[in-house]
Design a protein around this motif. Structure first.
Motif, short mmCIF file in Angstrom:
data_model
loop_
_atom_site.label_atom_id
_atom_site.label_comp_id
_atom_site.label_asym_id
_atom_site.label_seq_id
_atom_site.Cartn_x
_atom_site.Cartn_y
_atom_site.Cartn_z
N ILE A 41 0.87 -1.17 0.00
CA ILE A 41 0.00 0.00 0.00
C ILE A 41 0.90 1.22 0.00
CG2 ILE A 41 -1.80 1.28 1.24
CD1 ILE A 41 -2.43 -1.49 2.66
N ILE A 42 0.75 2.06 -1.01
CA ILE A 42 1.56 3.27 -1.11
C ILE A 42 0.64 4.46 -0.89
CG2 ILE A 42 3.00 4.73 -2.59
CD1 ILE A 42 2.72 0.99 -3.19
N ASN A 43 0.90 5.20 0.18
CA ASN A 43 0.14 6.40 0.50
C ASN A 43 0.90 7.60 -0.05
OD1 ASN A 43 -2.07 7.74 2.21
ND2 ASN A 43 -0.21 8.79 2.86
N VAL A 44 0.26 8.35 -0.95
CA VAL A 44 0.91 9.51 -1.55
C VAL A 44 0.61 10.74 -0.70
CG1 VAL A 44 1.16 10.93 -3.61
CG2 VAL A 44 0.73 8.47 -3.84
N GLY A 45 1.63 11.19 0.00
CA GLY A 45 1.52 12.38 0.83
C GLY A 45 1.90 13.61 0.03
N SER A 46 2.46 14.62 0.72
CA SER A 46 2.79 15.87 0.05
C SER A 46 3.93 16.57 0.79
CB SER A 46 1.57 16.79 0.06
OG SER A 46 1.90 18.09 -0.37
N VAL A 47 4.69 17.34 0.05
CA VAL A 47 5.72 18.17 0.66
C VAL A 47 5.08 19.23 1.55
CG1 VAL A 47 5.88 19.86 -1.21
CG2 VAL A 47 7.91 19.34 0.18
N ALA A 48 3.79 19.49 1.36
CA ALA A 48 3.07 20.46 2.20
C ALA A 48 2.96 20.01 3.65
CB ALA A 48 1.67 20.71 1.63
N GLU A 49 3.35 18.77 3.94
CA GLU A 49 3.33 18.27 5.31
C GLU A 49 4.47 18.85 6.14
OE1 GLU A 49 2.70 13.95 5.58
OE2 GLU A 49 2.20 14.01 3.44
N TYR A 50 5.47 19.41 5.47
CA TYR A 50 6.65 19.95 6.16
C TYR A 50 6.53 21.46 6.34
CZ TYR A 50 8.72 15.43 4.98
OH TYR A 50 8.97 14.10 4.86
N ASP A 51 7.35 21.98 7.22
CA ASP A 51 7.41 23.42 7.48
C ASP A 51 7.84 24.14 6.19
OD1 ASP A 51 7.99 26.03 8.28
OD2 ASP A 51 9.00 25.41 10.12
N PRO A 52 7.02 25.05 5.69
CA PRO A 52 7.38 25.73 4.43
C PRO A 52 8.60 26.65 4.56
CG PRO A 52 5.39 26.69 5.38
CD PRO A 52 5.74 25.50 6.22
N HIS A 53 9.03 26.91 5.78
CA HIS A 53 10.18 27.79 5.98
C HIS A 53 11.49 27.01 6.15
CE1 HIS A 53 6.60 30.06 7.04
NE2 HIS A 53 7.26 31.12 6.65
N THR A 54 11.44 25.70 6.09
CA THR A 54 12.63 24.87 6.22
C THR A 54 13.38 24.86 4.89
OG1 THR A 54 11.54 23.48 7.86
CG2 THR A 54 13.47 22.54 6.77
N ALA A 55 14.66 25.15 4.95
CA ALA A 55 15.48 25.22 3.73
C ALA A 55 15.76 23.85 3.14
CB ALA A 55 16.79 25.94 4.03
N SER A 56 15.90 22.85 3.99
CA SER A 56 16.26 21.51 3.53
C SER A 56 15.36 20.48 4.20
CB SER A 56 17.72 21.22 3.86
OG SER A 56 18.06 19.92 3.48
N ILE A 57 14.78 19.60 3.40
CA ILE A 57 13.88 18.57 3.92
C ILE A 57 14.46 17.20 3.60
CG2 ILE A 57 11.57 17.58 3.71
CD1 ILE A 57 10.62 20.36 2.81
N ASP A 58 14.43 16.31 4.59
CA ASP A 58 14.78 14.92 4.35
C ASP A 58 13.75 14.04 5.06
OD1 ASP A 58 15.54 14.60 7.06
OD2 ASP A 58 17.60 15.18 6.61
N GLU A 59 13.93 12.74 4.99
CA GLU A 59 12.94 11.82 5.55
C GLU A 59 12.80 11.92 7.07
OE1 GLU A 59 13.26 7.83 4.17
OE2 GLU A 59 13.27 8.43 2.08
N ASP A 60 13.78 12.50 7.74
CA ASP A 60 13.70 12.65 9.19
C ASP A 60 13.16 14.01 9.62
OD1 ASP A 60 14.75 10.07 9.67
OD2 ASP A 60 16.80 10.83 9.35
N SER A 61 12.82 14.86 8.66
CA SER A 61 12.29 16.18 8.99
C SER A 61 10.95 16.03 9.71
CB SER A 61 12.09 17.02 7.73
OG SER A 61 13.33 17.32 7.14
N VAL A 62 10.73 16.91 10.66
CA VAL A 62 9.50 16.90 11.45
C VAL A 62 8.35 17.43 10.61
CG1 VAL A 62 8.39 17.85 13.52
CG2 VAL A 62 10.80 17.19 13.58
#
Length: 183
Positions: free
Chosen positions: A115-136
């Motif tokens: 089962i693949i759930n398609v999320g979104s980058v909108a789940e992350y803080d829009p002010h974060t310069a760099s996002i990875d899988e461990d980002s809150v």
């Protein structure tokens, strides 16, 4: 043959996905909203098994999942991507409640191997310069909150019910079958 169930097949991500799957000869079942616009999948509609159901309608979702007994599920349905889709209640109804109904139906049937759930980058803080899988997860709008909730429920079902769920969060997607206003 592997039975594949795709939600959101009339959207940008879902339409591109079902086109690739159809090109590979997969048995594809799609759950689409009752008032979906079919322009993205019209020319391949004959290669698809289309089931009309609102994901917020638990019985309708259960009926489709029982009939299909999917082996692979791509949950790409989403509400709130467009500026005119700004109703938080509809985002929760579609993105969160719809996800719970789908996962409950899949848990009941037990046929899904992936089962693949398609999320979104909108789940992350829009002010974060760099996002990875461990980002809150720290969404900056109602859509992001609904998608983060969706992802958290997917993770919950994976952990507590041992369901084979992966969450992906694509970002900055563009390509064929995108709405002109988004480019």
């Amino acid at each position: 043959m592997t039975r594949i169930l795709v939600t959101g097949a009339t959207g940008f991500v879902g339409a591109n996905l079902v086109r690739r799957l159809a090109a590979k000869g997969a048995e594809i079942h799609c759950i689409i909203r009752p008032k979906s616009e079919l322009w993205r999948i019209q020319e391949i509609k004959r290669a698809l098994h289309v089931h009309t159901a609102d994901l917020a309608d638990m019985r309708a979702v259960q009926r489709v999942v029982r009939n299909v007994k999917p082996h692979v599920v791509y949950h790409a349905a989403a509400y709130g991507l467009f500026l005119n889709q700004d109703e938080p209640v509809e985002m929760i109804r579609s993105n969160v409640l719809g996800t719970i109904h789908l996962l409950e139906a899949l848990r009941e049937i037990g046929s899904a191997r992936s089962i693949i759930n398609v999320g979104s980058v909108a789940e992350y803080d829009p002010h974060t310069a760099s996002i990875d899988e461990d980002s809150v997860l720290c969404p900056g709008n109602a859509y992001g909150v609904s998608k983060a909730s969706q992802s958290l429920f997917a993770n919950y079902y994976a952990r507590f019910y041992n369901m084979p769920i992966a969450v992906v969060r694509p970002s900055v997607l563009y390509g064929p079958y995108e709405e002109r206003c988004r480019l």
